[in-house]
Design an enzyme around this catalytic site. Structure first.
Site, short mmCIF file in Angstrom:
data_model
loop_
_atom_site.label_atom_id
_atom_site.label_comp_id
_atom_site.label_asym_id
_atom_site.label_seq_id
_atom_site.Cartn_x
_atom_site.Cartn_y
_atom_site.Cartn_z
N LYS A 36 0.81 -1.23 0.00
CA LYS A 36 0.00 0.00 0.00
C LYS A 36 0.83 1.27 0.00
CE LYS A 36 -0.22 0.16 5.00
NZ LYS A 36 -0.89 -0.31 6.21
N ARG A 131 -6.91 0.47 16.76
CA ARG A 131 -7.32 0.84 15.40
C ARG A 131 -8.37 -0.21 15.05
NH1 ARG A 131 -3.36 1.25 10.19
NH2 ARG A 131 -4.10 -0.88 9.93
C1 LIG Z 1 -0.04 -1.25 6.79
C2 LIG Z 1 -0.44 -2.52 7.39
C3 LIG Z 1 0.52 -3.53 7.57
C4 LIG Z 1 1.98 -3.35 7.23
O1 LIG Z 1 2.60 -2.42 8.07
P1 LIG Z 1 4.17 -2.08 7.95
O2 LIG Z 1 4.47 -1.37 9.20
O3 LIG Z 1 4.32 -1.24 6.74
O4 LIG Z 1 4.90 -3.36 7.83
C5 LIG Z 1 0.08 -4.74 8.08
N1 LIG Z 1 -1.21 -4.94 8.43
C6 LIG Z 1 -2.15 -3.98 8.28
C7 LIG Z 1 -3.56 -4.28 8.66
C8 LIG Z 1 -1.80 -2.74 7.77
O5 LIG Z 1 -2.73 -1.79 7.63
#
Ligand SMILES: *Cc1c(COP(=O)(O)O)cnc(C)c1O
Length: 356
Positions: A36, A131
């Site tokens: 993302k 979250r």
């Molecule tokens: C963005 C995200 C991740 C990855 O996070 P990083 O810190 O970039 O490794 C994993 N799980 C969810 C649900 C996320 O939103």
């Protein structure tokens, strides 16, 4: 050349992805590469594919569509719990989704049936970061609901830490998640295929050999793209670090009093900032701003340069202590963090320069 410019080191990203995939494979953990962070950029995505990644996650359907249209056939996980309004659109493109709401699961079920496919669902549990995630007490209810729906399959449970409250993944909260899975399996009378953890901050446990073997899936973004772990404030050993570099041009260079003059609105644009009076300082204004980067995440490569702040289109720096003779028209370069990368990748004004 056109500035601001973002240099993107594709090989480094690909090598990080490959390394992590292999390290996790040794522990029987499937890597889901979270993509993302780069706005669906197909050149960067190709670097992931070359690393042998077979499972990706993105939070935006626009990006997922691009990857599919470019020929990606392996697993896609919808990372952000879907909006009800996008479910019909996303179902044809995804294999799995994170969920926390019964209503969402119901609509995914309907859309999956209409598309004659089965979507895997992973229930996110909030074990402290506040979250997305259902609270432990309500987990079984949602799980039973999903079990009763056609077109969807409850694949497991997962959690995400560090992203809102900054809660760090550790053995204690991981064990909590494992216990929840076991309890749920007993209630459902069957085993669940995966326990999905994330994110980059969890890699620390892996490196310290403290990651519970019950974890079977890890969702990771930042470690691959930047080799950094912002939550634990560290660089990840043996990974390529800072694989993105911002170049921006100086449009004004002048000695100015560091102290502002006049009546200050809302303590400096409402940011409550206190500006220290350092006397006359040499300031460079660069042609890059909040539309393009998060200035908090810029690390100047030239020693002695200090980032003071930014407005939409300008970056204000103090270069009094910088070595060498800077001039208007010179380019300053910066290592960048995840948040600055995100903004730079999303900004149409930042030229992308791919380095193989
Ligand atoms: C963005 C995200 C991740 C990855 O996070 P990083 O810190 O970039 O490794 C994993 N799980 C969810 C649900 C996320 O939103």
């Amino acid at each position: 050349m056109s500035f601001p410019q973002l240099d993107i080191y594709l090989n480094n990203i690909s090598e990080n992805a490959k390394k992590l995939r292999q390290e996790l494979e040794l522990e029987n953990i499937k890597l889901t590469a979270v993509v993302k962070g780069f706005a669906g950029d197909l050149r960067i995505f190709k670097a992931y594919q070359e690393s042998g990644i077979q499972s990706i996650a993105d939070s935006r359907i626009e990006n997922i569509k691009k990857f599919r249209e470019a020929g990606y056939r392996d697993e896609v996980l919808m990372l952000r719990i879907p909006m009800l309004s996008e479910i019909k659109e996303i179902v044809p493109y995804i294999d799995a989704s994170l969920v926390t709401e019964a209503k969402t699961a119901e609509l995914i079920s309907k859309a999956a049936e209409a598309a004659a496919k089965v979507i895997d669902l992973i229930i996110m549990v909030d074990i402290g970061d506040r979250r997305e995630g259902i609270l432990a007490d309500n987990l079984e209810g949602l799980a039973q609901k999903i079990e009763s729906l056609p077109g969807v399959r409850l694949k497991g449970i997962g959690t995400n830490l560090g992203c809102f409250a900054g809660i760090i993944p550790d053995q204690k909260n991981t064990q909590h998640l494992i216990n929840l899975k076991k309890k749920l399996e007993a209630k459902l009378g069957r085993e669940l295929e995966i326990l999905s953890a994330g994110n980059t901050a969890t890699i620390r446990l892996l490196k310290d050999q403290q990651l519970a073997r019950e974890i079977s899936n890890l969702r990771v973004g930042e470690a691959i793209l930047l080799g950094t772990d912002i939550i634990n404030q560290s660089l990840i050993d043996d990974y390529h670090h800072y694989n993105f570099r911002l170049q921006a041009e100086i449009v004004e260079l002048k000695e100015k009093p560091s102290n502002p003059e006049g009546e200050m609105a809302f303590e400096g644009q409402g940011r409550g900032q206190i500006i220290e009076d350092k006397g006359l300082r040499r300031r460079a204004i660069l042609a890059v701003g909040k539309q393009d980067i998060d200035y908090h995440g810029l690390y100047p490569e030239l020693e002695g340069v200090e980032v003071l702040g930014a407005s939409s289109d300008h970056l204000i720096t103090d270069v009094t202590d910088a070595a060498g003779d800077l001039e208007v028209g010179d380019i300053l370069t910066f290592k960048i963090n995840y948040s600055a990368m995100l903004r730079a990748m999303t900004s149409q004004y930042v030229t992308k320069n791919y380095i193989e």
